[in-house]
Write a protein that holds these residues in place. Structure first.
Motif, PDB file in Angstrom:
ATOM      1  N   ALA A 240     -12.490 -17.875 -36.447  1.00 40.19           N
ATOM      2  CA  ALA A 240     -11.724 -18.993 -37.000  1.00 40.19           C
ATOM      3  C   ALA A 240     -10.728 -18.497 -38.029  1.00 40.19           C
ATOM      4  CB  ALA A 240     -12.653 -20.031 -37.626  1.00 40.19           C
ATOM      5  N   ILE A 241      -9.645 -19.260 -38.182  1.00 34.59           N
ATOM      6  CA  ILE A 241      -8.604 -18.997 -39.177  1.00 34.59           C
ATOM      7  C   ILE A 241      -8.354 -20.295 -39.931  1.00 34.59           C
ATOM      8  CG2 ILE A 241      -6.235 -18.235 -39.572  1.00 34.59           C
ATOM      9  CD1 ILE A 241      -6.348 -16.782 -36.890  1.00 34.59           C
ATOM     10  N   PHE A 242      -8.412 -20.234 -41.258  1.00 33.39           N
ATOM     11  CA  PHE A 242      -8.209 -21.409 -42.104  1.00 33.39           C
ATOM     12  C   PHE A 242      -7.087 -21.145 -43.101  1.00 33.39           C
ATOM     13  CE2 PHE A 242     -12.651 -21.520 -40.831  1.00 33.39           C
ATOM     14  CZ  PHE A 242     -12.865 -22.843 -40.487  1.00 33.39           C
ATOM     15  N   ASP A 243      -6.337 -22.185 -43.408  1.00 35.22           N
ATOM     16  CA  ASP A 243      -5.397 -22.129 -44.521  1.00 35.22           C
ATOM     17  C   ASP A 243      -6.200 -22.306 -45.804  1.00 35.22           C
ATOM     18  OD1 ASP A 243      -3.403 -22.391 -46.413  1.00 35.22           O
ATOM     19  OD2 ASP A 243      -2.186 -23.784 -45.241  1.00 35.22           O
ATOM     20  N   VAL A 244      -6.142 -21.304 -46.686  1.00 34.64           N
ATOM     21  CA  VAL A 244      -6.945 -21.341 -47.904  1.00 34.64           C
ATOM     22  C   VAL A 244      -6.626 -22.572 -48.744  1.00 34.64           C
ATOM     23  CG1 VAL A 244      -7.383 -20.145 -50.093  1.00 34.64           C
ATOM     24  CG2 VAL A 244      -7.289 -18.852 -47.961  1.00 34.64           C
ATOM     25  N   LYS A 245      -5.373 -22.977 -48.769  1.00 36.82           N
ATOM     26  CA  LYS A 245      -4.972 -24.128 -49.582  1.00 36.82           C
ATOM     27  C   LYS A 245      -5.660 -25.404 -49.136  1.00 36.82           C
ATOM     28  CE  LYS A 245      -0.861 -26.627 -51.186  1.00 36.82           C
ATOM     29  NZ  LYS A 245       0.630 -26.695 -51.145  1.00 36.82           N
ATOM     30  N   HIS A 246      -5.962 -25.529 -47.857  1.00 36.64           N
ATOM     31  CA  HIS A 246      -6.558 -26.759 -47.317  1.00 36.64           C
ATOM     32  C   HIS A 246      -7.998 -26.538 -46.873  1.00 36.64           C
ATOM     33  CE1 HIS A 246      -2.693 -28.945 -47.234  1.00 36.64           C
ATOM     34  NE2 HIS A 246      -2.157 -27.781 -46.931  1.00 36.64           N
ATOM     35  N   LEU A 247      -8.650 -25.536 -47.424  1.00 36.90           N
ATOM     36  CA  LEU A 247     -10.007 -25.218 -47.006  1.00 36.90           C
ATOM     37  C   LEU A 247     -10.985 -26.336 -47.346  1.00 36.90           C
ATOM     38  CD1 LEU A 247     -11.639 -23.001 -45.635  1.00 36.90           C
ATOM     39  CD2 LEU A 247     -12.086 -22.019 -47.889  1.00 36.90           C
ATOM     40  N   ASN A 248     -10.749 -27.035 -48.443  1.00 37.55           N
ATOM     41  CA  ASN A 248     -11.653 -28.103 -48.878  1.00 37.55           C
ATOM     42  C   ASN A 248     -11.182 -29.488 -48.452  1.00 37.55           C
ATOM     43  OD1 ASN A 248     -13.365 -26.255 -50.219  1.00 37.55           O
ATOM     44  ND2 ASN A 248     -12.009 -26.252 -52.012  1.00 37.55           N
ATOM     45  N   ASP A 249     -10.161 -29.569 -47.614  1.00 36.92           N
ATOM     46  CA  ASP A 249      -9.695 -30.866 -47.132  1.00 36.92           C
ATOM     47  C   ASP A 249     -10.623 -31.391 -46.041  1.00 36.92           C
ATOM     48  OD1 ASP A 249      -7.668 -30.426 -48.886  1.00 36.92           O
ATOM     49  OD2 ASP A 249      -6.096 -30.171 -47.379  1.00 36.92           O
ATOM     50  N   SER A 250     -10.349 -32.598 -45.618  1.00 40.59           N
ATOM     51  CA  SER A 250     -11.138 -33.201 -44.541  1.00 40.59           C
ATOM     52  C   SER A 250     -10.761 -32.647 -43.172  1.00 40.59           C
ATOM     53  CB  SER A 250     -10.947 -34.726 -44.540  1.00 40.59           C
ATOM     54  OG  SER A 250      -9.568 -35.053 -44.369  1.00 40.59           O
ATOM     55  N   SER A 251      -9.567 -32.057 -43.064  1.00 37.22           N
ATOM     56  CA  SER A 251      -9.106 -31.558 -41.775  1.00 37.22           C
ATOM     57  C   SER A 251      -9.999 -30.470 -41.183  1.00 37.22           C
ATOM     58  CB  SER A 251      -7.670 -31.042 -41.902  1.00 37.22           C
ATOM     59  OG  SER A 251      -7.227 -30.466 -40.701  1.00 37.22           O
ATOM     60  N   PRO A 252     -10.401 -29.439 -41.944  1.00 37.83           N
ATOM     61  CA  PRO A 252     -11.258 -28.392 -41.350  1.00 37.83           C
ATOM     62  C   PRO A 252     -12.651 -28.863 -40.972  1.00 37.83           C
ATOM     63  CG  PRO A 252     -10.169 -27.605 -43.350  1.00 37.83           C
ATOM     64  CD  PRO A 252      -9.986 -29.082 -43.300  1.00 37.83           C
ATOM     65  N   SER A 253     -13.052 -30.054 -41.388  1.00 35.42           N
ATOM     66  CA  SER A 253     -14.395 -30.534 -41.075  1.00 35.42           C
ATOM     67  C   SER A 253     -14.627 -30.645 -39.571  1.00 35.42           C
ATOM     68  CB  SER A 253     -14.637 -31.892 -41.743  1.00 35.42           C
ATOM     69  OG  SER A 253     -13.713 -32.861 -41.257  1.00 35.42           O
ATOM     70  N   ALA A 254     -13.558 -30.856 -38.807  1.00 31.01           N
ATOM     71  CA  ALA A 254     -13.689 -30.928 -37.350  1.00 31.01           C
ATOM     72  C   ALA A 254     -14.151 -29.603 -36.771  1.00 31.01           C
ATOM     73  CB  ALA A 254     -12.364 -31.351 -36.724  1.00 31.01           C
ATOM     74  N   VAL A 255     -13.807 -28.499 -37.429  1.00 29.28           N
ATOM     75  CA  VAL A 255     -14.230 -27.189 -36.944  1.00 29.28           C
ATOM     76  C   VAL A 255     -15.737 -27.036 -37.073  1.00 29.28           C
ATOM     77  CG1 VAL A 255     -14.008 -24.703 -37.310  1.00 29.28           C
ATOM     78  CG2 VAL A 255     -11.993 -26.168 -37.490  1.00 29.28           C
ATOM     79  N   PHE A 256     -16.304 -27.548 -38.164  1.00 32.04           N
ATOM     80  CA  PHE A 256     -17.733 -27.388 -38.420  1.00 32.04           C
ATOM     81  C   PHE A 256     -18.582 -28.421 -37.677  1.00 32.04           C
ATOM     82  CE2 PHE A 256     -15.624 -25.994 -42.466  1.00 32.04           C
ATOM     83  CZ  PHE A 256     -15.735 -24.636 -42.192  1.00 32.04           C
ATOM     84  N   ASN A 257     -17.965 -29.404 -37.076  1.00 37.67           N
ATOM     85  CA  ASN A 257     -18.699 -30.375 -36.258  1.00 37.67           C
ATOM     86  C   ASN A 257     -18.857 -29.791 -34.853  1.00 37.67           C
ATOM     87  OD1 ASN A 257     -19.913 -32.650 -35.230  1.00 37.67           O
ATOM     88  ND2 ASN A 257     -18.040 -33.880 -35.178  1.00 37.67           N
ATOM     89  N   LEU A 258     -19.760 -28.841 -34.729  1.00 38.45           N
ATOM     90  CA  LEU A 258     -19.882 -28.058 -33.497  1.00 38.45           C
ATOM     91  C   LEU A 258     -20.262 -28.914 -32.292  1.00 38.45           C
ATOM     92  CD1 LEU A 258     -21.689 -24.887 -34.888  1.00 38.45           C
ATOM     93  CD2 LEU A 258     -19.249 -25.350 -34.712  1.00 38.45           C
ATOM     94  N   LYS A 259     -21.018 -29.975 -32.498  1.00 35.25           N
ATOM     95  CA  LYS A 259     -21.430 -30.811 -31.374  1.00 35.25           C
ATOM     96  C   LYS A 259     -20.247 -31.475 -30.682  1.00 35.25           C
ATOM     97  CE  LYS A 259     -26.049 -31.887 -33.179  1.00 35.25           C
ATOM     98  NZ  LYS A 259     -26.983 -32.977 -33.572  1.00 35.25           N
ATOM     99  N   SER A 260     -19.139 -31.627 -31.402  1.00 38.27           N
ATOM    100  CA  SER A 260     -17.988 -32.329 -30.832  1.00 38.27           C
ATOM    101  C   SER A 260     -17.129 -31.435 -29.938  1.00 38.27           C
ATOM    102  CB  SER A 260     -17.119 -32.899 -31.962  1.00 38.27           C
ATOM    103  OG  SER A 260     -16.570 -31.854 -32.750  1.00 38.27           O
TER     104      SER A 260
END
Length: 316
Positions: A240-260
């Motif tokens: 995975a690659i994340f933008d550090v500035k937006h690491l704590n935003d709601s957008s990356p949460s989709a990456v951690f929702n593995l079931k989806s």
């Protein structure tokens, strides 16, 4: 004197000079709408109208429209139209600055080209386009772990970051639009084309990379910045690659929702997910002895900005 005899019989009336003739009534006719002459007639060569129509077309249709006549060719070649199409189809915001022509950027993004077409063609097996994401900052977090929360590494070197928490922070990354692909290549250890060993690679590049002179002439090369060995059974090969500035935003949460988005345990097909500021891939694995993860980057010349990132996983 004898009396005069009175005249008998009809007396013809004299026409009255003051009698008026009846006017002829107008014939009854159907109702008709008035003609509007206040403005000019519609012209089929209305630039504003066709500019809006062009924004609903794809690149191939625009090229066909441009081939009809010189007027449409001049209209279609306008950079604002290609910029709109590029941002629309990639579903990303506009960057602050683009050094390349938007028509060329659109072509290089959607003509089916990928990085292994320019280098190591003999190693390439297959690929799939994941999509585009946006790096607003110049720092990116690279990781092979997809569990939240991510540990933010604080070590000085990238190799120590990988050894301590399986992630690393990459600085001096070129901000803007990045395009991500998933590549399947042959094992880089041997030179045999018949080798059954394969390697999965998350391949991300800045949208302007293929148009850069340094990339086209081969002066920019990939360099290995870190290796991570996972010497135990792993359920899947991930990156995975994340933008550090937006690491704590709601957008990356989709990456951690593995079931989806991650496949079921018996699904061996590669899966990927992309958000506005992150991208991730995963391929479920059968029983194994671990993985070796390699991190490569390409810089725009010596000490230049990072313009391409590769995270590769190979079975030990």
């Amino acid at each position: 004197m004898p009396k005069r005899k009175q005249r008998t019989g009809a007396v013809k009336p004299q026409p009255l000079k003051t009698q008026k003739r009846m006017r002829r009534a107008k014939p009854i006719c159907s109702c008709s709408s008035p003609r509007f002459t206040t403005g000019p007639a519609f012209c089929c060569y209305e630039q504003d109208v066709w500019t809006e129509i062009a924004k609903f077309l794809d690149g191939k249709s625009l090229v066909m429209l441009a081939a009809t006549c010189r007027w449409f060719h001049a209209l279609v070649m306008d950079g604002s139209i290609w910029k709109y199409l590029c941002l629309r189809d990639l579903q990303v915001p506009a960057p602050r600055h683009a050094a390349s022509d938007w028509k060329k950027l659109y072509i290089s993004s959607f003509n089916g080209s990928h990085s292994y077409m320019f280098r190591q063609q003999e190693k390439h097996i297959d690929w799939m386009r994941i999509g585009a994401f946006f790096l607003e900052s110049s720092s990116a977090l690279l990781t092979e772990r997809l569990s939240a929360p991510l540990k933010f590494p604080k070590e000085e070197s990238i190799q120590k970051m990988l050894e301590s928490c399986g992630s690393c922070v990459l600085n001096n990354v070129k901000p803007g639009i990045w395009i991500a692909d998933l590549q399947l290549v042959r094992c880089p250890v041997c030179e045999l084309n018949t080798c059954d060993g394969t390697m999965q690679t998350l391949d991300a590049r800045h949208i302007e990379l293929f148009l850069s002179e340094g990339y086209q002439d081969g002066s920019w090369e990939y360099e290995l910045i870190g290796i991570q060995d996972v010497k135990k059974h792993v359920e899947g090969a991930s990156g995975a690659i994340f933008d550090v500035k937006h690491l704590n935003d709601s957008s990356p949460s989709a990456v951690f929702n593995l079931k989806s988005w991650v496949g079921k345990p018996n699904d061996w097909q590669p899966k990927a997910v992309i958000t506005m500021h992150a991208v991730a891939v995963n391929t479920n694995l059968q029983k194994n002895d671990g993985l070796q993860v390699k991190y490569h980057v390409m810089r725009a010349g010596a000490g230049g900005e990072v313009v391409s990132i590769r995270i590769s996983q190979q079975l030990l």
